[in-house]
Design an enzyme around this catalytic site. Structure first.
Site, PDB file in Angstrom:
ATOM      1  N   LYS A  19       8.496  -4.431   0.888  1.00  0.00           N
ATOM      2  CA  LYS A  19       9.250  -4.620   2.012  1.00  0.00           C
ATOM      3  C   LYS A  19      10.684  -5.560   1.461  1.00  0.00           C
ATOM      4  O   LYS A  19      10.339  -6.226   0.322  1.00  0.00           O
ATOM      5  CB  LYS A  19       8.442  -5.172   3.123  1.00  0.00           C
ATOM      6  CG  LYS A  19       8.001  -6.518   2.907  1.00  0.00           C
ATOM      7  CD  LYS A  19       8.886  -7.853   3.044  1.00  0.00           C
ATOM      8  CE  LYS A  19       8.250  -9.007   2.406  1.00  0.00           C
ATOM      9  NZ  LYS A  19       9.127 -10.159   2.182  1.00  0.00           N
ATOM     10  N   SER A 140       1.032  -1.177  -9.518  1.00  0.00           N
ATOM     11  CA  SER A 140       2.117  -1.385  -8.565  1.00  0.00           C
ATOM     12  C   SER A 140       3.378  -1.637  -9.234  1.00  0.00           C
ATOM     13  O   SER A 140       3.394  -2.090 -10.724  1.00  0.00           O
ATOM     14  CB  SER A 140       1.823  -2.529  -8.056  1.00  0.00           C
ATOM     15  OG  SER A 140       2.765  -2.794  -6.812  1.00  0.00           O
ATOM     16  N   GLY A 145       4.985 -12.139  -6.298  1.00  0.00           N
ATOM     17  CA  GLY A 145       5.454 -13.248  -6.013  1.00  0.00           C
ATOM     18  C   GLY A 145       6.734 -13.439  -6.122  1.00  0.00           C
ATOM     19  O   GLY A 145       7.381 -14.447  -6.251  1.00  0.00           O
ATOM     20  N   ALA A 146       7.614 -12.159  -5.950  1.00  0.00           N
ATOM     21  CA  ALA A 146       8.998 -12.257  -5.847  1.00  0.00           C
ATOM     22  C   ALA A 146       9.491 -12.048  -4.268  1.00  0.00           C
ATOM     23  O   ALA A 146      10.811 -12.084  -4.308  1.00  0.00           O
ATOM     24  CB  ALA A 146       9.575 -11.164  -6.675  1.00  0.00           C
ATOM     25  N   LEU A 148       8.962  -9.397  -2.269  1.00  0.00           N
ATOM     26  CA  LEU A 148       9.067  -7.962  -1.913  1.00  0.00           C
ATOM     27  C   LEU A 148       8.008  -7.187  -1.350  1.00  0.00           C
ATOM     28  O   LEU A 148       7.758  -6.031  -1.184  1.00  0.00           O
ATOM     29  CB  LEU A 148       9.376  -7.312  -3.014  1.00  0.00           C
ATOM     30  CG  LEU A 148      10.959  -7.124  -3.650  1.00  0.00           C
ATOM     31  CD1 LEU A 148      11.339  -6.480  -4.888  1.00  0.00           C
ATOM     32  CD2 LEU A 148      11.736  -6.675  -2.621  1.00  0.00           C
ATOM     33  N   SER A 150       4.289  -7.862  -2.103  1.00  0.00           N
ATOM     34  CA  SER A 150       3.429  -7.346  -3.072  1.00  0.00           C
ATOM     35  C   SER A 150       1.983  -7.523  -2.342  1.00  0.00           C
ATOM     36  O   SER A 150       1.100  -6.651  -2.484  1.00  0.00           O
ATOM     37  CB  SER A 150       3.346  -8.017  -4.330  1.00  0.00           C
ATOM     38  OG  SER A 150       3.373  -9.582  -4.437  1.00  0.00           O
ATOM     39  N   SER A 151       1.732  -8.636  -1.748  1.00  0.00           N
ATOM     40  CA  SER A 151       0.592  -9.080  -1.223  1.00  0.00           C
ATOM     41  C   SER A 151       0.193  -8.156   0.043  1.00  0.00           C
ATOM     42  O   SER A 151      -0.776  -7.687   0.425  1.00  0.00           O
ATOM     43  CB  SER A 151       0.242 -10.455  -0.833  1.00  0.00           C
ATOM     44  OG  SER A 151       1.145 -10.777   0.128  1.00  0.00           O
ATOM     45  N   GLU A 190      -3.672 -10.677   4.734  1.00  0.00           N
ATOM     46  CA  GLU A 190      -2.518 -11.573   4.559  1.00  0.00           C
ATOM     47  C   GLU A 190      -2.740 -13.094   5.066  1.00  0.00           C
ATOM     48  O   GLU A 190      -2.209 -14.118   4.238  1.00  0.00           O
ATOM     49  CB  GLU A 190      -1.294 -11.157   5.403  1.00  0.00           C
ATOM     50  CG  GLU A 190      -0.740  -9.888   5.129  1.00  0.00           C
ATOM     51  CD  GLU A 190       0.361 -10.386   3.717  1.00  0.00           C
ATOM     52  OE1 GLU A 190       1.505 -10.436   3.767  1.00  0.00           O
ATOM     53  OE2 GLU A 190      -0.309 -10.306   2.569  1.00  0.00           O
ATOM     54  N   ASP A 201       5.587  -8.704   7.185  1.00  0.00           N
ATOM     55  CA  ASP A 201       5.345  -7.990   5.882  1.00  0.00           C
ATOM     56  C   ASP A 201       4.283  -6.826   6.058  1.00  0.00           C
ATOM     57  O   ASP A 201       4.799  -5.517   5.649  1.00  0.00           O
ATOM     58  CB  ASP A 201       4.793  -8.817   4.645  1.00  0.00           C
ATOM     59  CG  ASP A 201       5.807  -9.927   4.428  1.00  0.00           C
ATOM     60  OD1 ASP A 201       6.978  -9.876   5.047  1.00  0.00           O
ATOM     61  OD2 ASP A 201       5.730 -10.600   3.344  1.00  0.00           O
TER      62      ASP A 201
END
Length: 376
Positions: A19, A140, A145-146, A148, A150-151, A190, A201
């Site tokens: 996302k 993935s 941690g960027a 986008l 990921s979690s 989350e 997210d």
């Protein structure tokens, strides 16, 4: 003629997009509007369900990008919270943390530990028990941690996997995913990763598209073909710490912070209108809105010199840029002028590369979580 023998296993793949928050990050935690889109980066989860139910059953998990693999006897995961409404059962989590700590090497990567905790929590909550072994392989293209998602993609994919698994352990019919339920359980995961997430997210990763979010998805937005560059600073950060820092600053300076949050809310409202106009007529407004959103976030203390430099370079090349996600590093994005030439885009990309950033184009509004059975 003999009867057709049931295959020894069935295989499925669950694909979940990343996302991108276009406007409204941090403010969305306080009930303000945010605009976000799914992007064409993907977390893939390959589920293999063994139909032979003889012997002891186990759960093999392989986190390919984290170079981790382990097997958990399902008899040790019979801590069932199945059948309840989505909630974060703290007593269950404490038991699972102790179990995981006893099964993995000391000093195991924190991300690995949290991923295992989320998987075990969802298994105990959704499936409850199984006499069939299964394997889950995760890989993935979403950087961790960027900013986008990921979690969130991991949480949504995991929720879908265990709802799929529960269905096939208890029913012979076709699995029809309930996206609302998948999203609700993903939101619980989350909370493990980020303490007080807004829910935006996991919602975007579940439903896909371009959404307006204000405590829940309140609508979608149709964006004419937009050209977007994602730019990775390479600077790591922790979303949880940044969100908590903003919360503390708001508690200490409420009269200052609340007008900033209100302004970001108005930017998201205006952006939701403007992006639906013909691309040739709306770019200057998009550029100003994104720039203002960037500096408002910077005033809240969640920017970083690398993010400010990306914003500066984008502006210098006639484009629109801002940080995305929690800030503090991670990613920014550049909304390209629809009238700019390929040479102009290449010049910007070269400058970003020379500044030690990594950039690549992306598509907005791809499909949300998808489930497919692999027949071969």
């Amino acid at each position: 003629m003999g009867e057709t023998q049931e295959p020894a296993f069935r295989k499925f793949v669950v694909r979940t997009p990343g996302k991108l928050i276009l406007t409204g990050e941090h403010a969305v935690v306080y009930g303000k509007l945010a605009l976000a889109a799914s992007v064409d980066l993907t977390t893939e989860m390959y589920l293999t369900l063994h139909t032979d139910r003889h012997g002891s059953s186990s759960f093999l998990v392989c986190l390919e990008d984290l170079k981790f693999e382990c097997s958990l006897p399902l008899a040790e995961l019979q801590i069932s919270n199945a059948g309840t409404a989505p909630n974060l059962d703290l007593e269950l989590l404490d038991k699972l943390k102790s179990l995981i700590a006893s099964r993995i090497p000391a000093g195991t990567n924190h991300t690995v530990q949290m991923s295992l905790l989320a998987l075990c929590f969802l298994y105990c909550s959704i499936v409850g028990n199984s006499d069939a072994s299964f394997e889950l392989r995760v890989k993935s293209t979403i950087p961790i941690g960027a900013g986008l998602g990921s979690s969130a993609a991991f949480s949504v994919g995991s929720s879908a996997v265990f709802h799929l698994l529960h269905h096939h352990l208890s029913s012979q019919g076709v699995f029809v995913p309930d996206l609302d339920v998948i999203n609700s359980w993903a939101f619980q995961c989350e909370k493990m990763f980020h303490a007080t997430p807004s829910g935006i997210d996991n919602a975007v990763c579940t439903y896909g598209g371009v959404v307006k979010y204000k405590k829940a998805v309140i609508g979608s937005v149709s964006i004419p073909e937009a050209r977007i560059l994602l730019v990775n600073t390479g600077v790591g950060r922790q979303t949880k710490l940044l969100v908590e820092a903003v919360r503390q600053k708001r508690n200490d300076f409420t009269a200052i912070m609340d007008p900033i949050l209100d302004s970001i809310d108005q930017i998201s409202c205006k952006m939701a209108e403007i992006v639906q106009l013909p691309p040739d007529s709306n770019f200057s407004a998009i550029q100003e809105l994104l720039s203002t959103n960037h500096w408002l976030l910077a005033s809240m203390g969640v920017s970083h010199p690398s993010l400010d430099e990306i914003h500066r370079l984008a502006r210098a090349h006639g484009q629109a840029g801002k940080l995305t996600g929690a800030g503090g590093g991670g990613l920014a994005y550049v909304w390209l002028n629809p009238n700019c030439s390929d040479d102009q885009v290449n010049a910007l990309q070269q400058q970003l590369t020379l500044s030690n950033f990594t950039c690549w184009p992306t598509r907005l509004g791809v499909k949300g979580v998808q489930i497919e059975e692999l027949r071969n």
